[in-house]
Design a protein around this motif. Sequence first.
Motif, short mmCIF file in Angstrom:
data_model
loop_
_atom_site.label_atom_id
_atom_site.label_comp_id
_atom_site.label_asym_id
_atom_site.label_seq_id
_atom_site.Cartn_x
_atom_site.Cartn_y
_atom_site.Cartn_z
N LEU A 2 0.83 -1.20 0.00
CA LEU A 2 0.00 0.00 0.00
C LEU A 2 0.86 1.25 0.00
CD1 LEU A 2 -2.62 -1.13 2.64
CD2 LEU A 2 -3.05 -0.74 0.22
N ASN A 3 0.52 2.19 -0.87
CA ASN A 3 1.16 3.49 -0.84
C ASN A 3 0.38 4.38 0.11
OD1 ASN A 3 3.02 2.84 -2.92
ND2 ASN A 3 1.35 3.08 -4.40
N LEU A 7 -4.39 5.00 1.41
CA LEU A 7 -4.90 4.81 2.77
C LEU A 7 -6.10 5.68 3.11
CD1 LEU A 7 -1.51 4.33 4.63
CD2 LEU A 7 -2.99 2.61 3.60
N SER A 8 -6.40 6.64 2.27
CA SER A 8 -7.66 7.34 2.50
C SER A 8 -8.20 7.85 1.17
CB SER A 8 -7.50 8.48 3.50
OG SER A 8 -6.97 9.60 2.87
N ARG A 60 -12.91 4.37 8.61
CA ARG A 60 -11.67 5.11 8.34
C ARG A 60 -10.44 4.32 8.81
NH1 ARG A 60 -14.66 9.46 10.42
NH2 ARG A 60 -15.57 10.68 8.71
N ALA A 61 -10.58 3.66 9.94
CA ALA A 61 -9.46 2.86 10.46
C ALA A 61 -9.14 1.71 9.50
CB ALA A 61 -9.80 2.32 11.85
N ARG A 62 -10.22 1.12 8.93
CA ARG A 62 -10.00 0.03 7.98
C ARG A 62 -9.27 0.54 6.73
NH1 ARG A 62 -12.62 -4.87 7.24
NH2 ARG A 62 -12.60 -4.86 9.52
N CYS A 63 -9.66 1.72 6.28
CA CYS A 63 -8.96 2.32 5.13
C CYS A 63 -7.47 2.44 5.44
CB CYS A 63 -9.49 3.73 4.85
SG CYS A 63 -11.18 3.78 4.25
N LYS A 66 -5.94 -1.26 5.69
CA LYS A 66 -5.92 -2.16 4.52
C LYS A 66 -6.18 -1.47 3.18
CE LYS A 66 -7.15 -6.43 6.91
NZ LYS A 66 -8.20 -7.41 7.16
N GLY A 67 -6.22 -0.14 3.18
CA GLY A 67 -6.49 0.58 1.93
C GLY A 67 -7.97 0.94 1.83
N TYR A 68 -8.26 2.00 1.06
CA TYR A 68 -9.64 2.51 1.11
C TYR A 68 -10.67 1.62 0.42
CZ TYR A 68 -8.20 4.93 -3.26
OH TYR A 68 -7.72 5.25 -4.50
N PHE A 69 -10.26 0.73 -0.45
CA PHE A 69 -11.28 -0.17 -1.03
C PHE A 69 -11.77 -1.16 0.02
CE2 PHE A 69 -9.15 1.48 -4.81
CZ PHE A 69 -10.26 2.04 -5.44
#
Length: 596
Positions: A2-3, A7-8, A60-63, A66-69
């Motif tokens: 992940l870049n 992340l959001s 938001r924490a999940r984004c 593990k990335g926003y998808f």
Amino acid sequence: MLNEIDLSSPVLDAALQILVEADVELADVDSICRAGLATAAEYESMSIRDKNHFFADAVRARCHEKGYFSGWQLLAHTANEVTLNSGMVDDVVKCLQVYNSLRPSGEKGPVTDLRMVITRAPNRDSIYLVAPKSVGGSAWKGSEEYNPAAQRKWYNTGFAPMSPCSSFIWLSVQRKMVARHDLDACNALTLLGTVDFDFDRIEVYKPGFAHAMELAMRYVAEMGTAMQGAALAALLNFDVQRYVRRIQESWIEGRKGAAFFGPRMTPPEDWTATMVGDCGALCAFGYEDAARFSESRETMFVSLLMANIYDLLFDLRTSSLVSSVMYIAAAGVAAYDLHTIFLTTVTDETARRICNGSSTVIPTYGDNSLLATGAWAPFNERYRTWERFVKYTRQLRCSTSPEAQEVLAMANRALILPERNTADAWQKVFAPGVQYTLTSRLTVAYVPLPAPELAKLPPPNVCHTCGVAFTQALHESVGDAIHGIAGLPASVIAAPAVSRAAAIRRAAFFASSAECCEVCACSIGCWADLASYLVLTALMRSDESTSAAEWLLETYAVWTVTTSPVSVATVLSGFDLRCDVREEEGAMGSRDVLDC
Ligand SMILES: [Zn+2]
Ligand SMILES: [Zn+2]
């Protein structure tokens, strides 16, 4: 991998800020417990406002983790009061996993004497030169017919005028499945997907994006409605298109070719999810009842194959690793034209379903999309269908390579798969010995009407002899026939879009014959692409006075003009798979991925 930018998502963040203000809880206690976010006791002790903030923070924490998808996925699966099709979000997540796993295989097609150079030169009087992909040229700009037609819900607030090529493909796919009173709003939301055409980078379209984004946020607040689903899907789609653009740009830069491992690495059902996730227009999947999704996504997948087949030359040049033709080629069966055969099987079956259905049935998004794309792909000017068809046919006929003669033979064969169900037919494409199981396509011949209005267009620049023969081919519809499923209403065959498509084909057939001199043939091929916007314009006009079924059968009838007695899709893709393509320095620009 992940870049930081993964992340959001600004658009998901903005949607969450609106959702937390809802006066109902976004997620019920069971969903929260199932997702493992809190215990029932913890969650139930909170006020509605606190519950919603708690849940939004979890997304938001999940984004961030593990990335926003992944954040989108948590929202879709947990917020049971929010309309957001979770099957669609799962396809998106699968799509991006696949995108990140794709690697070029470096495989090359057979060596033949077929060749093509992509050039920006306006004079292309050579059967070895073709123009790059476009967004629909400018022939429509002064059109007395197009502009009034486009006013009828084919233009959108804030978005500057678009070519028939652009407005038709983005808006026709959902035309007959969105309720009329929601159409303007859904159109604006869908146009957020024109990131896929890089329209977000063009100044004149920026106010359109701003307006559509505002509208999306307004509908996100309408809890539990179809329009909330449409708005969230449009925002998700915006995220997907921006994400995949980065990857596609890296492929172009790498110039490693469009061949990849296909089913050897990605199972056919994951490929379907990839195409659906990257369809560019998820909005209407959010609008449509989620119960129809499993059926709807199957034909959406095929509508992307439809576009890919016509787009192949340009996908090869841009090293795109998401062409379904190349996916099928990796299994070795594109050599038998299985991509076109599968396409024809499903398209006929879809038209049959619409033709036999009750006139009040709302088509699925996938069915609407497939049939509308069938009219668009050959007549969009973008793919240079007729220029390529004329030049390719002439090269194929004179070629000494047996592979070339095979393409011409396959284009006349009219075969289909015996499977009636789309998912079964798709699996069958990869079954050993599939080429021995094909059957003849059963069709009825219909006689098209003449299209005298095409005489108003500036004629192609041709010699006297070819000029006489061109005019005769264009206007002489007696003896012409188009071949489609049985039961097409006479009103459909008589529609101006169908007559014009048939006339353009007659001109292209003449230009590809030995009777026409080569320089004149090139000129007629280019003319046919320029004239094509009048087919799309006629469909835009007839939309208002036709039922869903009538209009979609009209788009089907337009497509079927290109299927028989010669399959244009077979000639184009068969040639592209076997030719050496080059490009004059810079002819394709930096990102003409512009894929769908
Ligand atoms: Zn795309
Ligand atoms: Zn001539």
